[in-house]
Design a protein around this motif. Structure first.
Motif, mmCIF file in Angstrom:
data_model
loop_
_atom_site.group_PDB
_atom_site.id
_atom_site.type_symbol
_atom_site.label_atom_id
_atom_site.label_comp_id
_atom_site.label_asym_id
_atom_site.label_seq_id
_atom_site.Cartn_x
_atom_site.Cartn_y
_atom_site.Cartn_z
ATOM 1 N N VAL A 1 10.508 -52.423 -25.390
ATOM 2 C CA VAL A 1 11.747 -53.167 -25.593
ATOM 3 C C VAL A 1 12.426 -53.523 -24.276
ATOM 4 N N PHE A 2 12.699 -52.522 -23.436
ATOM 5 C CA PHE A 2 13.523 -52.805 -22.265
ATOM 6 C C PHE A 2 12.731 -53.474 -21.144
ATOM 7 N N ILE A 3 11.468 -53.079 -20.967
ATOM 8 C CA ILE A 3 10.712 -53.652 -19.857
ATOM 9 C C ILE A 3 9.992 -54.924 -20.271
ATOM 10 N N ASN A 4 9.219 -54.849 -21.371
ATOM 11 C CA ASN A 4 8.437 -56.021 -21.722
ATOM 12 C C ASN A 4 9.268 -57.104 -22.394
ATOM 13 N N PHE A 5 10.266 -56.702 -23.186
ATOM 14 C CA PHE A 5 11.017 -57.720 -23.915
ATOM 15 C C PHE A 5 12.217 -58.220 -23.119
ATOM 16 N N PHE A 6 13.038 -57.299 -22.623
ATOM 17 C CA PHE A 6 14.240 -57.728 -21.900
ATOM 18 C C PHE A 6 13.993 -57.933 -20.408
ATOM 19 N N GLY A 7 12.832 -57.548 -19.916
ATOM 20 C CA GLY A 7 12.508 -57.827 -18.523
ATOM 21 C C GLY A 7 13.316 -57.022 -17.517
ATOM 22 N N LEU A 8 13.751 -55.813 -17.892
ATOM 23 C CA LEU A 8 14.423 -54.959 -16.907
ATOM 24 C C LEU A 8 13.380 -54.454 -15.914
ATOM 25 N N PRO A 9 13.827 -54.086 -14.686
ATOM 26 C CA PRO A 9 12.848 -53.684 -13.665
ATOM 27 C C PRO A 9 12.098 -52.402 -14.048
ATOM 28 N N ARG A 10 10.806 -52.389 -13.724
ATOM 29 C CA ARG A 10 9.999 -51.173 -13.930
ATOM 30 C C ARG A 10 10.423 -50.114 -12.942
ATOM 31 N N SER A 11 10.120 -48.863 -13.243
ATOM 32 C CA SER A 11 10.319 -47.733 -12.332
ATOM 33 C C SER A 11 11.781 -47.514 -11.944
ATOM 34 N N ALA A 12 12.720 -48.194 -12.591
ATOM 35 C CA ALA A 12 14.108 -48.098 -12.137
ATOM 36 C C ALA A 12 14.870 -47.024 -12.911
ATOM 37 N N PRO A 13 15.787 -46.317 -12.220
ATOM 38 C CA PRO A 13 16.619 -45.332 -12.914
ATOM 39 C C PRO A 13 17.411 -45.958 -14.054
ATOM 40 N N LEU A 14 17.698 -47.265 -13.960
ATOM 41 C CA LEU A 14 18.445 -47.922 -15.030
ATOM 42 C C LEU A 14 17.734 -47.774 -16.370
ATOM 43 N N VAL A 15 16.442 -48.156 -16.395
ATOM 44 C CA VAL A 15 15.689 -48.078 -17.650
ATOM 45 C C VAL A 15 15.495 -46.620 -18.055
ATOM 46 N N GLY A 16 15.172 -45.775 -17.066
ATOM 47 C CA GLY A 16 15.012 -44.346 -17.350
ATOM 48 C C GLY A 16 16.275 -43.783 -17.974
ATOM 49 N N GLY A 17 17.410 -44.175 -17.402
ATOM 50 C CA GLY A 17 18.689 -43.685 -17.911
ATOM 51 C C GLY A 17 18.948 -44.143 -19.333
ATOM 52 N N ILE A 18 18.600 -45.403 -19.629
ATOM 53 C CA ILE A 18 18.828 -45.909 -20.984
ATOM 54 C C ILE A 18 17.971 -45.127 -21.979
ATOM 55 N N VAL A 19 16.684 -44.941 -21.624
ATOM 56 C CA VAL A 19 15.776 -44.235 -22.534
ATOM 57 C C VAL A 19 16.260 -42.803 -22.761
ATOM 58 N N LEU A 20 16.639 -42.130 -21.673
ATOM 59 C CA LEU A 20 17.103 -40.751 -21.821
ATOM 60 C C LEU A 20 18.419 -40.700 -22.588
ATOM 61 N N ALA A 21 19.252 -41.751 -22.446
ATOM 62 C CA ALA A 21 20.510 -41.779 -23.193
ATOM 63 C C ALA A 21 20.214 -41.823 -24.687
ATOM 64 N N LEU A 22 19.239 -42.651 -25.085
ATOM 65 C CA LEU A 22 18.886 -42.704 -26.505
ATOM 66 C C LEU A 22 18.377 -41.354 -26.978
ATOM 67 N N MET A 23 17.665 -40.649 -26.082
ATOM 68 C CA MET A 23 17.133 -39.335 -26.464
ATOM 69 C C MET A 23 18.221 -38.286 -26.586
ATOM 70 N N THR A 24 19.220 -38.338 -25.689
ATOM 71 C CA THR A 24 20.254 -37.288 -25.717
ATOM 72 C C THR A 24 21.336 -37.577 -26.747
ATOM 73 N N LEU A 25 21.417 -38.826 -27.222
ATOM 74 C CA LEU A 25 22.458 -39.163 -28.187
ATOM 75 C C LEU A 25 22.532 -38.194 -29.363
ATOM 76 N N PRO A 26 21.415 -37.892 -30.045
ATOM 77 C CA PRO A 26 21.515 -36.970 -31.178
ATOM 78 C C PRO A 26 22.148 -35.634 -30.782
ATOM 79 N N THR A 27 21.731 -35.090 -29.623
ATOM 80 C CA THR A 27 22.297 -33.819 -29.172
ATOM 81 C C THR A 27 23.810 -33.925 -29.030
ATOM 82 N N ILE A 28 24.260 -34.993 -28.365
ATOM 83 C CA ILE A 28 25.699 -35.137 -28.120
ATOM 84 C C ILE A 28 26.438 -35.378 -29.430
ATOM 85 N N ILE A 29 25.870 -36.215 -30.288
ATOM 86 C CA ILE A 29 26.555 -36.501 -31.555
ATOM 87 C C ILE A 29 26.687 -35.225 -32.382
ATOM 88 N N ILE A 30 25.589 -34.462 -32.486
ATOM 89 C CA ILE A 30 25.636 -33.263 -33.327
ATOM 90 C C ILE A 30 26.635 -32.254 -32.757
#
Lengths: 459, 418
Positions: free
Chosen positions: B260-289
C-alpha cells in the motif's frame, strides 16, 4: 517550500486564526455578554479549523496523487518507442530518470535522457510551488471565512464538537481500514500469483524452489511453488515450541496462582513476562549463535547428526519466547475458577494437587485451550527467530534434527532480495502471507470464542 | 483391614505426590527464570569484546615528500595526500626484515583501513606536525583485535602476522581502551569501524512517526468507543477488528506497508516514515485497548458531576475523563512503543535492511533501526560482528528496560482507585 515547512506554516497560521477569532468573539462579548452562543475560545477553535482543515486536506490529496500524476505526464513526454515498452521495463526507465533528477547528477547524464530529466525536474518544481501557493491561499481564505463567521449567533461550540466527533469516529475506523488494507493487498497480489500458478499446485505441491530463471532456456526455469514443505516445516517448529512452552507455562501458572505466596508472585510474574518483552531478533541471535551450536555439539557427542540450523534449536528458543503467553493466559483463567469449587474439594479430604488436577484444571480447561491456541498462532506467525535460525531450503521432513524452512522465512527471503516486483517469485510471498493471515485469523477467532464462552460460564 | 486403615496407608503416597507436584510446578517457574538468566548472561559475555577496542602505537613521520605534497601546497591537497604511505613507512621501520610484496601487504592488514583518515584529520587539525615524527595511536584491524581478545585462539591471522603481533606486544605498542567509536558512527563493512548511532537515530525517527500517528488516533478511537459509541453491530465489528489486529503476525503488516504505502502511494523505500506508519498500525490495538481500560476506570461520578454542571459530552470527555485517564493511556502508549522498538520483521519488508553508512537526517532519509541492525550484523561472516551484535542487543535491551521502567513508574505513581 518543502512539506515540513509548509506544515509548520499551516500550524502557525491556525494558531493565529485561533487568537484572532477568539479576540473578535471577546470584543463582541464586551458590548453584550449574552449575544454570544458559545464561549469565546470556541470561536477561536472554529476559525482555526476553517484555516487548517481544508488546507491540510488539499495538501494530503496533493501528496497522494503528485507522484502518480507526474509519472503519467512524464511517460506522455517520452518518445514513442519507450512508451511502448512493457510495464516492467518502463518502470525501470522511470526509476532511472528519477534517480538522475538531482541537481548534482545533471552533468553526467547522457544527452538522450537529459531532456526527460529536465522535464521531470521542472514538473517537480512546478508541483512544489503550485502546492505551496494553493495550500497557503486555501488556508488564508479559510481563516478569513471563519473569521467572518465569528458573530453572535454562530453556534461555534456545536460546530467544533461536530468536527471533533467526526474525527473520533474516523479514528475508530482506522482498525477496520487496516484490516481491509491487509486483506485487499494480500488478495490482490495472490490472485495475480494464482493466475500464473494453479492453486492446487501451490496448496498440494511438495516441491518448493522459487527460483525463476533469467533466460527461458535455463535449467529449472519454471520454478516450482508447492508449499507443503513450508507448511510442514512451520508446523514442526511450532509444535516443538509448544512442547516446550505448554508444560512449563502451564505448570508455572499453576504454581503462581495456587502455591506461591503473594510476595513471590508479585516478583515472579513480571520477571517471567520479561521473556515476552525481549525482541524476537534477540531470540533469533540466541538461537542461531548459542543454542544451535550447543545442540549440535551435544548431538555429535552422542553420535547424532544434527544440522546446524536444526528445527529443534529454533523450536526450543521459540518455546522459551511463548512461555509467558501460556503462563499469563492460564494464570488469568485459573484465577477465574471460583474458590467455592476448591473449598468443596478440600472439604472432601482431597489434597491440593489433586484438587488442582481434578477440579481446577478441568474447570479452567476451555480457557487454557484458548490460550494455547493463541500462543500457537503466535508461533506460526513468528518471523525473526526462524529467519535467523531456521534453514532456507525447503525440506520435506519431520525430523527435528534436520533443517526445515517455514512460511515466514520464505516470505522474507522472497521479498528482501533484488528483483522486479511482478515476478511469480515475489507474488508467491503474498500467497504465503494470505495463508498465514487466514490460519492465524481462524485460530484467533476460535480461541477468543472459547475464552469468552468460558468466562461467561463463571461470571 | 477397614476403610480408615486403607486411606491412612494411601495417605503417605498421596502426600508424596502432592510434594512432587508442587516441586514440579516450582521447577517450571525456575526454568523460566533460568532461560531469562542464560539469555542475558550469554549476551553480556558475547558483548564485552565490542566495548573494548585495541589500538596500536605507531611512530608516524609526517614527511611532506612521502605525502606527495609540493613545498607550497594548497590545504585542499591534503584530502588526497598519500597518508597510507606514512603508515607503510612507519611499519617498515618497525619490521625492516619484511621485504616481499605479499608480506608487506599482510603487514598493512594489521592496521584498520580507517587509520589513514585518522592521520589526515590529525594533520588537518594540527598543521604544525608536518615534518615531525610523533607517536600516534591507531585502530588495529578487526582480525587482530579478535586475536588479541580471544586468547590467541583465532584462525584468521597468519603465522607471520602472529609473529609481528607478538613483536609489537613485546614493545608494548598495544593499548586497549573503551570503544566510544561504537556509539558515534553508523554502520560499516569493517567491524572495527561499525557503530550503532545511525541505527539509534533511525529508530528514533521511526518511533517519533509511530508516536505522532498512533497516540492521537489511538486515544481518539478509545474515547469514541468508550464514551460515544452506541451499542450496535457496527461497534462490535470494530472491536472484533481491533482484537484481531492485535494478533495478526507482524510480517503481514510489513506486506501491507510494501503493497500500500510503497507500491501504491509511492512513499520512499527504507524510510523511517513508512516504517513509522506500519509500526503505528501495529501498535494501535495496544494503545486502544490500554486507553479503553484506563477510560473505563474513571469513576462515572466524575462524568455525572461535569454533566450536572452543564458541560457537553465532548467537554466531559476531553476536560475530565481523558486527563484523569492519562497515566493509564501513557503507560499503554509507552508499552506499545517499546514493542514497536523491538519489531523487526515488518521493517525488513519495507526495505529498511539496506546497508546505510550515513546517519539519517530526517524521517524520509534511508535509514535502518536497531533491531534490523542487529539482524544485519548477526548475518555478517566476520567474527568481530558477533560481539557487535550482542553489544547492539544490550543497547536495545537497555532502551526497552528504560521505557518499560518508565511505564511501571507512571502506573505506580499515578495509579488511582475510585
Amino acid at each position: 517550500m518543502n512539506v515540513s515547512t509548509l506544515l509548520v506554516t499551516l500550524v502557525a497560521l491556525a494558531l493565529f486564526s485561533y487568537v484572532f477569532g477568539k479576540q473578535r468573539a471577546l470584543s463582541i462579548a464586551k458590548h453584550n455578554r449574552r449575544s454570544l452562543h458559545s464561549i469565546p475560545s470556541y470561536y477561536g477553535y472554529m476559525t482555526a479549523l476553517w484555516c487548517g482543515l481544508p488546507a491540510l486536506l488539499l495538501l494530503f490529496l496533493w501528496l497522494l496523487f503528485e507522484t502518480i500524476v507526474i509519472e503519467q505526464l512524464l511517460i506522455a513526454s517520452l518518445p514513442a518507442d519507450i512508451q511502448s515498452l512493457p510495464s516492467g521495463q518502463l518502470s525501470l526507465v522511470l526509476n532511472d530518470l528519477k534517480l538522475l533528477a538531482t541537481p548534482d547528477l545533471m552533468d553526467s547524464t547522457e544527452q538522450t535522457k537529459l531532456e526527460a530529466v529536465k522535464y521531470l525536474l521542472s514538473m517537480q518544481e512546478m508541483s512544489n510551488s503550485l502546492r505551496t501557493v494553493l495550500v497557503l491561499i486555501l488556508a488564508l481564505a479559510g481563516a478569513a471565512w471563519g473569521f467572518s463567521r465569528v458573530i453572535g449567533k454562530t453556534p461555534a461550540r456545536l460546530l467544533v464538537e461536530k468536527v471533533v466527533l467526526f474525527f473520533l469516529i474516523l479514528s475508530s475506523t482506522v482498525a477496520i481500514l487496516t484490516t481491509i488494507g491487509i486483506i485487499l493487498s494480500l488478495l490482490f497480489e495472490s490472485i495475480r500469483f494464482f493466475g500464473e500458478i494453479p492453486p492446487q499446485d501451490f496448496l498440494f505441491g511438495t516441491e518448493w524452489s522459487p527460483q525463476t530463471a533469467l533466460r527461458s532456456d535455463q535449467v529449472g526455469s519454471s520454478g516450482s511453488f508447492g508449499a507443503i514443505p513450508l507448511f510442514l516445516g512451520t508446523l514442526l517448529i511450532s509444535s516443538i515450541a509448544m512442547l516446550v512452552a505448554v508444560p512449563i507455562g502451564l505448570m508455572s501458572a499453576i504454581y503462581l496462582s495456587e502455591y506461591a505466596s503473594p510476595a513471590f508472585r508479585s516478583v515472579a510474574k513480571p520477571v517471567l513476562e520479561i521473556l515476552a518483552g525481549v525482541p524476537t531478533v534477540v531470540y533469533g541471535f540466541f538461537a542461531a549463535l548459542s543454542v544451535a551450536p550447543f545442540i549440535r555439539y551435544w548431538g555429535e557427542m552422542i553420535g547424532l547428526d544434527v544440522a546446524s540450523e536444526s528445527a529443534l534449536a529454533t523450536g526450543l528458543v521459540m518455546g522459551i519466547m511463548i512461555i509467558p503467553f501460556i503462563s499469563s493466559l492460564s494464570d488469568d483463567v485459573i484465577s477465574v475458577v471460583p474458590q467455592t469449587l476448591r473449598d468443596g474439594s478440600y472439604s472432601l479430604g482431597v489434597t491440593q494437587s489433586e484438587t488442582i488436577r481434578l477440579v481446577v484444571i478441568p474447570a479452567a480447561l476451555p480457557g487454557i485451550i484458548g490460550g494455547i491456541l493463541l500462543a500457537f498462532s503466535r508461533a506460526i506467525g513468528e518471523t525473526m527467530i526462524v529467519v535467523m535460525a531456521a534453514g532456507l531450503s525447503a525440506n520435506l521432513t519431520v525430523n527435528p534434527l534436520e533443517a526445515v524452512t517455514t512460511v515466514t522465512v520464505q516470505i522474507v527471503t522472497l521479498l528482501t532480495g533484488d528483483q522486479e516486483f511482478d515476478s511469480a517469485k515475489t507474488l508467491a510471498a503474498f500467497a504465503l502471507a494470505i495463508m498465514l493471515f487466514i490460519s492465524t485469523l481462524i485460530l484467533n477467532i476460535i480461541a477468543l470464542y472459547i475464552v469468552r464462552k468460558y468466562r461467561e460460564e463463571y461470571e | 483391614m477397614n476403610n480408615t486403615e486403607q486411606i491412612k496407608k494411601s495417605l503417605n503416597k498421596r502426600y508424596r505426590k502432592e510434594k512432587r507436584f508442587r516441586f514440579l510446578s516450582l521447577l517450571a517457574v525456575l526454568i523460566g527464570f533460568a532461560c531469562l538468566l542464560i539469555l542475558l548472561v550469554d549476551m553480556v559475555i558475547k558483548a564485552w569484546p565490542a566495548f573494548i577496542q585495541t589500538e596500536v602505537k605507531l611512530d608516524i613521520h609526517f614527511s611532506q615528500e612521502k605525502l606527495g605534497l609540493a613545498t607550497n601546497f594548497d590545504p585542499e591537497e591534503l584530502q588526497n595526500a598519500n597518508f597510507r604511505g606514512l603508515i607503510k613507512q612507519s611499519l617498515q621501520q618497525l619490521f625492516p626484515m619484511v621485504r616481499k610484496r605479499s608480506d608487506k601487504r599482510a603487514l598493512m592488514r594489521l592496521i584498520s583501513v580507517d587509520a589513514e583518515y585518522r592521520l589526515r584529520d590529525k594533520l588537518q587539525a594540527e598543521p604544525q606536525l608536518l615534518g615531525q615524527t610523533v607517536p600516534i595511536w591507531l585502530l588495529v584491524d578487526d582480525d587482530v583485535d579478535t586475536y588479541l581478545k580471544s586468547d590467541k585462539q583465532f584462525g584468521r591471522v597468519s603465522q607471520e602476522q602472529i609473529a609481528w603481533i607478538t613483536e609489537l606486544e613485546q614493545q608494548e605498542r598495544f593499548q586497549k581502551r573503551f570503544n566510544y567509536w561504537f556509539f558515534q558512527t553508523g554502520d560499516s563493512r569493517e567491524p572495527e569501524l561499525a557503530g550503532i548511532l545511525g541505527a539509534v537515530i533511525g529508530s528514533f525517527y521511526t518511533l517519533l512517526v509511530t508516536l505522532l500517528l498512533s497516540f492521537p488516533i489511538g486515544v481518539m478511537a478509545a474515547v469514541y468507543l468508550e464514551e460515544f459509541a452506541p451499542r450496535n453491530r457496527w461497534i462490535d465489528f470494530i472491536e472484533v477488528n481491533i482484537n484481531n489486529l492485535a494478533a495478526v503476525p507482524s510480517i503481514v503488516f510489513g506486506l501491507l506497508g510494501l503493497a500500500v504505502f510503497i507500491n501504491f502511494f509511492g512513499l520512499p523505500r527504507s524510510a523511517p516514515l513508512v516504517g513509522g506508519i506500519v509500526l503505528a498500525l501495529m501498535t494501535l490495538p495496544t494503545i486502544i485497548i490500554a486507553s479503553r481500560s484506563a477510560i473505563k476506570a474513571v469513576s462515572p461520578s466524575m462524568r455525572e458531576a461535569a454533566l450536572g454542571l452543564g458541560a457537553s459530552k465532548i467537554q466531559v470527555a476531553f476536560h475530565h475523563v481523558v486527563p484523569l485517564a492519562m497515566p493509564g493511556i501513557l503507560t499503554g502508549t509507552i508499552i506499545g512503543l517499546a514493542q514497536a522498538l523491538g519489531e523487526t520483521a515488518p521493517l525488513l519488508m519495507i526495505g529498511m535492511v539496506a546497508f546505510i553508512v550515513d546517519i539519517p537526517q530526517g524521517a524520509t532519509d534511508a535509514a535502518t533501526v536497531l533491531p534490523v541492525q542487529i539482524y544485519l550484523w548477526a548475518d555478517s561472516p566476520e567474527r568481530a560482528f558477533v560481539a557487535k551484535t550482542a553489544a547492539a542487543i544490550l543497547v536495545l535491551l537497555l532502551f526497552l528496560t528504560v521505557m518499560n521502567g518508565l511505564a511501571v513508574w507512571l502506573r505506580k505513581k499515578f495509579e488511582r482507585r475510585w
